[in-house]
Design an enzyme around this catalytic site. Structure first.
Site, mmCIF file in Angstrom:
data_model
loop_
_atom_site.group_PDB
_atom_site.id
_atom_site.type_symbol
_atom_site.label_atom_id
_atom_site.label_comp_id
_atom_site.label_asym_id
_atom_site.label_seq_id
_atom_site.Cartn_x
_atom_site.Cartn_y
_atom_site.Cartn_z
ATOM 1 N N LYS A 53 0.834 -1.202 0.000
ATOM 2 C CA LYS A 53 0.000 0.000 0.000
ATOM 3 C C LYS A 53 0.867 1.251 0.000
ATOM 4 O O LYS A 53 0.609 2.203 -0.744
ATOM 5 C CB LYS A 53 -0.942 -0.014 1.213
ATOM 6 C CG LYS A 53 -2.050 -1.044 1.072
ATOM 7 C CD LYS A 53 -2.811 -1.303 2.369
ATOM 8 C CE LYS A 53 -3.767 -2.477 2.176
ATOM 9 N NZ LYS A 53 -4.461 -2.891 3.401
ATOM 10 N N GLN A 97 -4.389 -1.291 9.579
ATOM 11 C CA GLN A 97 -4.318 -2.634 9.009
ATOM 12 C C GLN A 97 -4.925 -3.660 9.972
ATOM 13 O O GLN A 97 -4.581 -3.689 11.146
ATOM 14 C CB GLN A 97 -2.855 -2.999 8.694
ATOM 15 C CG GLN A 97 -2.667 -4.330 8.007
ATOM 16 C CD GLN A 97 -3.312 -4.380 6.624
ATOM 17 O OE1 GLN A 97 -3.201 -3.442 5.845
ATOM 18 N NE2 GLN A 97 -3.993 -5.481 6.333
ATOM 19 N N ASP A 120 -10.850 2.923 4.034
ATOM 20 C CA ASP A 120 -11.137 1.487 3.921
ATOM 21 C C ASP A 120 -12.639 1.252 3.771
ATOM 22 O O ASP A 120 -13.053 0.172 3.360
ATOM 23 C CB ASP A 120 -10.649 0.755 5.185
ATOM 24 C CG ASP A 120 -9.439 -0.124 4.916
ATOM 25 O OD1 ASP A 120 -9.194 -0.445 3.731
ATOM 26 O OD2 ASP A 120 -8.752 -0.478 5.888
#
Ligand code: NAP
Length: 282
Positions: A53, A97, A120
């Protein structure tokens, strides 16, 4: 019949090229888009995802801030860090994460992120926006799957789509996005007695289970679009999806490979959400 490959790497490259142009324009106007990525603990798979990412951000010109904390990092300290990033005008997106260490309440952490920075798309507000079709952050993996399906040039409207898996991050939002695009949607899960009965009628199959061999050739209607979200390891350590790729490609009309299908698109849509957040802010 041999299916056409839906190349997630090629589609990602094209989309990321456009994003790099937009990022350069925003940066030239003094608004460089920024993404903060937080990794707690030392899960090796998470470390790889986070590295990918950050690398994708850098290649696109997006500012990336990577915070790495030990597995012992407290929930209170994590919430304090999120509050600081919420208040930082150079940060447009915040990604924590998953999975988090067990002593940290993931739900509380996700809800602590400013909804405008929830790139997200995991917060309850983002889930509600996806449900209602209101503008907002769409979860990256299903969002990327929609782009892969659209890239076939087939009209989704009126098609029968079967989603296998009903997680909050993949299966459920996938079903909602397909419904929003006017597909007729069936959702299968671990209590569905005969998944093949449903998939054999499907024009579009999305497999998001996490079990190799879930979708076999005799479960697929000839010419169908097959999107494989699953990430599994074969006995000899190779990556594979949920779909029996070699056999299904002889039946399907279009199919995504693993790796090189959904994976790169998930990261691409994270970048898209970050740019969307930056543009909204401006
Ligand atoms: P998850 O939270 O474990 O959900 C799996 C879903 O599959 C559940 O809804 C479960 O049903 C269903 N399921 C389990 N066994 C089944 C069976 N035998 N038959 C039918 N359905 C079954 O996983 P997830 O987060 O949605 O991820 C799914 C897969 O996609 C994983 O392999 C994950 O690694 C991968 N993934 C890939 C990407 C990417 O970027 N490529 C991104 C995210 C996830 P119940 O609800 O009934 O338990």
């Amino acid at each position: 019949m041999t299916a056409q490959l839906i190349d997630g790497n090629a589609l990602s490259k094209r989309l990321r090229g456009d994003m790099a142009t937009l990022t350069a324009e925003l940066t030239a106007r003094g608004h460089r888009p920024g993404l903060a990525v937080i990794l707690v603990g030392d899960d090796p798979a998470s470390a790889v995802y986070v590295r990918n990412k950050v690398a994708a951000c850098e290649a696109t010109g997006i500012l990336s801030i990577l915070d790495r904390y030990p597995a012992t990092f407290s929930e209170a300290d994590l919430l304090a860090r999120i509050a600081a990033l919420n208040a930082d005008p150079s940060v447009h997106g915040i990604l924590v994460q998953m999975p988090l260490p067990r002593h940290i309440d993931a739900h509380r952490v996700i809800e602590a992120i400013d909804p405008a920075k929830d790139v997200d798309g995991y917060s309850v507000l983002s889930a509600g926006q996806t449900l209602t079709g209101l503008p907002g952050m769409r979860p990256c993996t299903p969002y990327g799957c929609m782009k892969l399906i659209e890239s076939t040039g087939q009209d989704i409207r009126g098609k029968h789509a079967v989603v296998i898996g009903r997680s909050n991050t993949v299966g459920k939002p996938m079903a909602l996005l397909l419904l929003q695009a006017n597909a007729t949607v069936t959702v299968c899960h671990s209590a569905t007695p005969d998944i093949g009965f449903h998939t054999r009628q499907a024009d579009i199959v999305v497999a998001a289970v996490g079990r190799a061999g879930t979708v076999k050739a005799d479960m697929v209607k000839p010419g169908a679009i097959v999107i494989d979200v699953g990430i599994n390891r074969t006995a000899d350590g190779r990556l594979c999806g949920d779909v029996d790729f070699e056999a299904v490609r002889e039946v399907a009309g279009w199919i995504t490979p693993v790796p090189g299908g959904v994976g790169p698109m998930t990261i691409t849509m994270l970048l898209a959400n970050t740019l969307q957040a930056a543009e909204r802010r401006i």
